[in-house]
Design a protein around this motif. Structure first.
Motif, PDB file in Angstrom:
ATOM      1  N   ILE A  21     -28.118  -8.741 -65.756  1.00 17.09           N
ATOM      2  CA  ILE A  21     -28.870  -7.492 -65.618  1.00 17.09           C
ATOM      3  C   ILE A  21     -29.686  -7.270 -66.877  1.00 17.09           C
ATOM      4  CG2 ILE A  21     -28.662  -4.981 -65.474  1.00 17.09           C
ATOM      5  CD1 ILE A  21     -26.236  -5.312 -63.827  1.00 17.09           C
ATOM      6  N   ASP A  22     -30.920  -6.892 -66.677  1.00 21.11           N
ATOM      7  CA  ASP A  22     -31.783  -6.508 -67.786  1.00 21.11           C
ATOM      8  C   ASP A  22     -31.531  -5.022 -68.047  1.00 21.11           C
ATOM      9  OD1 ASP A  22     -33.739  -5.899 -69.586  1.00 21.11           O
ATOM     10  OD2 ASP A  22     -35.422  -6.493 -68.310  1.00 21.11           O
ATOM     11  N   THR A  23     -30.749  -4.710 -69.071  1.00 18.76           N
ATOM     12  CA  THR A  23     -30.350  -3.324 -69.320  1.00 18.76           C
ATOM     13  C   THR A  23     -31.496  -2.436 -69.778  1.00 18.76           C
ATOM     14  OG1 THR A  23     -29.689  -3.862 -71.585  1.00 18.76           O
ATOM     15  CG2 THR A  23     -27.971  -3.930 -69.884  1.00 18.76           C
ATOM     16  N   THR A  24     -32.628  -3.003 -70.146  1.00 12.69           N
ATOM     17  CA  THR A  24     -33.758  -2.164 -70.540  1.00 12.69           C
ATOM     18  C   THR A  24     -34.397  -1.503 -69.332  1.00 12.69           C
ATOM     19  OG1 THR A  24     -35.326  -4.003 -70.455  1.00 12.69           O
ATOM     20  CG2 THR A  24     -34.263  -3.550 -72.587  1.00 12.69           C
ATOM     21  N   HIS A  25     -34.074  -1.970 -68.130  1.00 13.87           N
ATOM     22  CA  HIS A  25     -34.649  -1.403 -66.924  1.00 13.87           C
ATOM     23  C   HIS A  25     -33.614  -0.662 -66.073  1.00 13.87           C
ATOM     24  CE1 HIS A  25     -37.693  -4.398 -68.068  1.00 13.87           C
ATOM     25  NE2 HIS A  25     -38.515  -3.458 -67.642  1.00 13.87           N
ATOM     26  N   THR A  26     -32.437  -0.440 -66.586  1.00 14.50           N
ATOM     27  CA  THR A  26     -31.431   0.325 -65.849  1.00 14.50           C
ATOM     28  C   THR A  26     -31.511   1.791 -66.258  1.00 14.50           C
ATOM     29  OG1 THR A  26     -29.737  -0.076 -67.528  1.00 14.50           O
ATOM     30  CG2 THR A  26     -29.859  -1.644 -65.700  1.00 14.50           C
ATOM     31  N   ASP A  27     -30.914   2.629 -65.458  1.00 13.83           N
ATOM     32  CA  ASP A  27     -30.869   4.071 -65.707  1.00 13.83           C
ATOM     33  C   ASP A  27     -29.429   4.515 -65.489  1.00 13.83           C
ATOM     34  OD1 ASP A  27     -31.327   6.770 -65.976  1.00 13.83           O
ATOM     35  OD2 ASP A  27     -32.406   6.990 -64.091  1.00 13.83           O
ATOM     36  N   ALA A  28     -28.611   4.349 -66.503  1.00 12.84           N
ATOM     37  CA  ALA A  28     -27.179   4.599 -66.380  1.00 12.84           C
ATOM     38  C   ALA A  28     -26.850   6.037 -66.002  1.00 12.84           C
ATOM     39  CB  ALA A  28     -26.476   4.221 -67.678  1.00 12.84           C
ATOM     40  N   ASP A  29     -27.619   7.013 -66.494  1.00 14.65           N
ATOM     41  CA  ASP A  29     -27.291   8.415 -66.206  1.00 14.65           C
ATOM     42  C   ASP A  29     -28.090   8.980 -65.022  1.00 14.65           C
ATOM     43  OD1 ASP A  29     -29.810   8.751 -67.336  1.00 14.65           O
ATOM     44  OD2 ASP A  29     -29.064   9.746 -69.129  1.00 14.65           O
ATOM     45  N   LEU A  30     -28.896   8.128 -64.394  1.00  8.00           N
ATOM     46  CA  LEU A  30     -29.649   8.473 -63.184  1.00  8.00           C
ATOM     47  C   LEU A  30     -30.563   9.691 -63.369  1.00  8.00           C
ATOM     48  CD1 LEU A  30     -26.833   7.903 -60.544  1.00  8.00           C
ATOM     49  CD2 LEU A  30     -28.532   6.275 -61.381  1.00  8.00           C
ATOM     50  N   ASP A  31     -31.192   9.797 -64.549  1.00  6.15           N
ATOM     51  CA  ASP A  31     -32.108  10.914 -64.799  1.00  6.15           C
ATOM     52  C   ASP A  31     -33.569  10.528 -64.590  1.00  6.15           C
ATOM     53  OD1 ASP A  31     -32.614   9.338 -67.027  1.00  6.15           O
ATOM     54  OD2 ASP A  31     -31.951  10.830 -68.475  1.00  6.15           O
ATOM     55  N   GLY A  32     -33.809   9.294 -64.138  1.00  8.16           N
ATOM     56  CA  GLY A  32     -35.176   8.845 -63.880  1.00  8.16           C
ATOM     57  C   GLY A  32     -35.816   8.121 -65.045  1.00  8.16           C
TER      58      GLY A  32
END
Length: 141
Positions: A21-32
């Motif tokens: 997974i490329d973590t620079t493109h994830t949104d862990a807290d789902l805030d957009g």
């Protein structure tokens, strides 16, 4: 399904499937906002564009903490309810021995403040820039 929901699902499934997974493109807290954009990707209330709150955090990710939401309080050393204009302090809550009013002309003397009576004593008791004008005790000087 929203992009943030898809990203969250992929974030769960891909590691289980052995994918990277490329973590620079994830949104862990789902805030957009992705991890690369968000200064705290574990808190959905903290992200670029969020409203700054007086809480000791950089809510809007601009590198400043509590900007624009603090008040200025002034040291009231003599306890007369009027503060020293040269002793201001920004704070979210009013500190002890500080007041909102900055109009004390002699913060070492509780008898000198804007609401005080002017006395014939060679001092500016009422902080109006004049000494002994309209004194309540003109015969004592």
């Amino acid at each position: 399904m929203s992009p943030s929901s898809i990203a969250a699902i992929l974030g769960i499934l891909l590691p289980a499937c052995g994918g990277n997974i490329d973590t620079t493109h994830t949104d862990a807290d789902l805030d957009g906002y992705t991890t690369a954009e968000d200064c705290d990707d574990s808190d959905g209330a903290v992200h670029p564009g969020a409203q700054e709150r007086c809480n000791g955090l950089d809510d809007d990710c601009d590198g400043l903490v509590d900007e624009g939401v603090t008040d200025t309080y002034y040291r009231d050393a003599d306890g007369d309810g009027y503060g020293d204009p040269d002793q201001g302090r920004e704070s979210c809550e009013q500190p002890d021995h500080y007041v909102e009013d900055d109009s004390d002309c002699d913060d070492a003397n509780a008898e000198s403040h804007p609401a005080a009576d002017e006395h014939c004593d060679g001092a500016d008791n009422d902080c109006d820039g004049q000494v002994d004008e309209d004194a309540v005790d003109p015969g004592t000087w």
